[in-house]
Design a protein around this motif. Structure first.
Motif: not given
Length: 272
Positions: A3-5, A9-12, A31-39
């Motif tokens: 994730a960069t931004k 909750n449903n868009a990144v 519950n995601k933040a910047k730099n978290d891995v997206i499934n």
């Protein structure tokens, strides 16, 4: 994929092998933040960010539930109509739907006097529109008029069609540019051209011009027009000057009802 931004909750916005993309899916950014891995399994749609900046802006600005509603309507439409919609419908329908919900919550009920023709010409799309109105009621506890089913039907039909004349499009774009210049000069404002209110205004002006060529009227009942003239005097006066410019330079005028709709968009632009 990282994730960069986070948009909601449903868009990144993600970095996909060095390319920024908008990833959309139920709970994809919960519950995601910047730099978290997206499934990747949670991603339902991917849009390359370049060229889709308006979608990013829309996802940030409008209530998340409006976006979800739009997605659900599109999915239902594709299933019922047995077709894939143009990818631009996500932006167009979401923007329209959110604006329509806002108006309805403010007690501004726009009538669609072409509803009977739409029912006949776009029968299947209108059925989807009726479902959409019920779906909005179930989700938001908001009673939308049947007129909205017709507006949605036209959006769906438009997203199934392609075409256009390049030279006429260029001419039309120049006319719209001049109309916007009249608005900026009259109100003494600078307009951010990446603003959604500006996009809405441009879109409406284009449709207004097309309707005028086909002698079609975006009908509005007289009570609503009187309310707009009284409540939004500055915006309506500005819309009248736009119409006068069309008459003086292009040799044709928009009907009074169209001036009323343009005034609504100008008022929205003034308050953004």
């Amino acid at each position: 994929m990282k994730a960069t931004k986070i948009l909601n909750n449903n868009a990144v916005i993600i970095d996909d092998q060095g390319q920024e993309k908008i990833a959309i899916g139920g709970g994809v950014a919960f519950n995601k933040a910047k730099n978290d891995v997206i499934n990747p399994a949670k991603i339902e749609k991917l849009f390359v960010l370049e060229g889709n900046e308006k979608l990013e802006q829309l996802l940030i600005r409008i209530p998340e539930e409006h976006f979800i509603l739009s997605e659900e309507i599109i999915a239902y439409a594709e299933e019922q109509l047995q077709t894939k919609m143009n990818s631009h419908i996500l932006l167009g329908l979401t923007d329209h739907l959110s604006f329509a919900i806002e108006r309805e919550e403010q007690g501004i009920h726009l009538k669609n006097k072409l509803i009977h023709e739409i029912k006949i010409l776009y029968r299947e799309e209108f059925k989807v529109g009726l479902w959409a109105v019920e779906h909005i009621k179930d989700k938001l506890d908001l009673e939308m008029p049947i007129d909205e089913a017709a507006f949605i039907a036209v959006h769906l039909h438009t997203m199934k069609t392609q075409g256009g004349d390049l030279h006429e499009t260029i001419r039309e774009t120049k006319i719209i540019q001049n109309m916007v210049d009249v608005i900026k000069t009259t109100l003494d404002i600078s307009i951010k051209e990446d603003d959604l209110a500006y996009e809405r205004l441009i879109t409406h002006l284009r449709f207004a011009l097309n309707r005028s060529k086909n002698y079609d009227v975006h009908a509005m009942d007289s009570e609503m027009l009187t309310m707009i003239q009284r409540k939004f005097k500055t915006a309506y006066h500005c819309a009248e000057l736009v119409n006068k410019h069309l008459s003086d330079v292009q040799g044709f005028q928009l009907p009074e009802e169209e001036v009323g709709y343009i005034a609504l968009h100008i008022e929205r632009l003034r308050n953004y």
